[in-house]
Design an enzyme around this catalytic site. Structure first.
Site, PDB file in Angstrom:
ATOM      1  N   CYS A 190       0.844  -1.203   0.000  1.00  0.00           N
ATOM      2  CA  CYS A 190       0.000   0.000   0.000  1.00  0.00           C
ATOM      3  C   CYS A 190       0.876   1.249   0.000  1.00  0.00           C
ATOM      4  O   CYS A 190       0.660   2.184  -0.781  1.00  0.00           O
ATOM      5  CB  CYS A 190      -0.928  -0.015   1.217  1.00  0.00           C
ATOM      6  SG  CYS A 190      -2.109   1.343   1.266  1.00  0.00           S
TER       7      CYS A 190
ATOM      8  N   CYS B 196      -3.463   4.564   9.489  1.00  0.00           N
ATOM      9  CA  CYS B 196      -2.170   4.112  10.024  1.00  0.00           C
ATOM     10  C   CYS B 196      -1.610   5.062  11.080  1.00  0.00           C
ATOM     11  O   CYS B 196      -0.418   5.014  11.397  1.00  0.00           O
ATOM     12  CB  CYS B 196      -1.172   3.949   8.889  1.00  0.00           C
ATOM     13  SG  CYS B 196      -1.715   2.746   7.655  1.00  0.00           S
TER      14      CYS B 196
ATOM     15  N   CYS C 247       7.783   3.854   6.176  1.00  0.00           N
ATOM     16  CA  CYS C 247       6.959   3.586   4.999  1.00  0.00           C
ATOM     17  C   CYS C 247       7.805   3.342   3.759  1.00  0.00           C
ATOM     18  O   CYS C 247       7.295   3.009   2.710  1.00  0.00           O
ATOM     19  CB  CYS C 247       6.011   4.747   4.753  1.00  0.00           C
ATOM     20  SG  CYS C 247       6.867   6.292   4.484  1.00  0.00           S
TER      21      CYS C 247
END
Ligand code: SF4
Length: 256
Positions: free
Chosen positions: A121, A205, A230
């Protein structure tokens, strides 16, 4: 109490830090003319850096990765920021076909199913747009600070360990310094900071943290500490250079 009342507290050597930050930004602007940009998440550190870029009238563009999963508060701030910024603000969004295919295959909340899916993602919504934002750039500016987490404890002011130089002008700033600057300069900030979100990313998140929790405890809180990046700031080379090991940028005196 709001975030300013809670956190604004300048270090004893705040004036020196601010001067170093201003110098680093000015020198970077000169050295990397039109080949440098600030990556802004619109978090507290990034609004400080953008304010400095605007105040110093530097030729440094600013970009924001609009992942499609940001909080409404962040989106509202983004519109205000775009309208007020002297320097151009470019918004990068993910490739919609990739997002649609991923969501159809794994669902809207795939990030909770596994770390690989969470990273996929992030790759679609952040890393691919980041690559486009940095295309043609030799350097970029981030809001990384050493105090933010154990993973960032060694963040240098200027990192030349990757082919593209990363400049972290707030590397040695404390959280109190950041909020002191915001207070002193009336900088607009994300109201989520008033609700105990020190680090703000995508809505699914990010959560608020409790007293005593680590600064980044609210990011991907269901994962181990070591996995909590990330990919934007994951290193691909073994070591980061420090100022003492690279050619220094030319020194320029600045005033604000
Ligand atoms: S932070 Fe969460 S929602 Fe945002 S891109 Fe990464 S996994 Fe997806």
């Amino acid at each position: 109490m709001n975030a300013i009342e809670l956190h604004a507290k300048a270090s004893a050597d705040y004036a020196r830090k601010l001067s170093e930050t201003q110098n680093a930004l000015q020198q970077a602007s000169t050295q990397y003319t039109n080949r440098i940009a600030q990556a802004s998440s619109l978090g507290a550190e990034d609004v400080v850096i953008s304010h400095l870029i605007n105040t110093l009238q530097l030729d440094i563009g600013i970009f924001v990765l609009e992942t499609g999963r940001l909080h409404v508060q962040t989106l509202t701030l983004l519109e205000q920021f775009k309208a007020a910024s002297r320097t151009p603000v470019t918004v990068y969004t993910p490739v919609q076909e990739s997002v649609i295919a991923f969501v159809q295959r794994e669902g809207m909340d795939a990030m909770y199913k596994s770390i690989p899916l969470r990273k996929e993602c992030c790759a679609i919504r952040k890393l691919e747009p980041l690559a486009r934002a940095l295309d043609g750039k030799d350097a970029w500016i981030t809001g990384l600070r050493r105090e933010q987490s154990g993973n960032r404890a060694e963040v240098p002011l200027i990192d030349t360990s990757e082919p593209r130089t990363k400049i972290n002008p707030l590397a040695d700033w404390t959280w109190g310094d950041v909020w002191h600057y915001i207070q002193q300069n009336g900088v607009a900030y994300n109201p989520l900071h008033d609700q105990f979100f020190p680090s703000i990313g995508c809505e699914p998140c990010t959560r608020a943290i409790s007293l005593g929790e680590d600064f980044r405890a609210g990011r991907w809180w269901w994962e181990d500490e070591a996995a909590k990046e990330c990919g934007l700031h994951v290193k691909h080379a073994p070591a980061a250079s420090t100022l003492s090991t690279i050619s220094p940028l030319p020194t320029t005196k600045t005033t604000v």
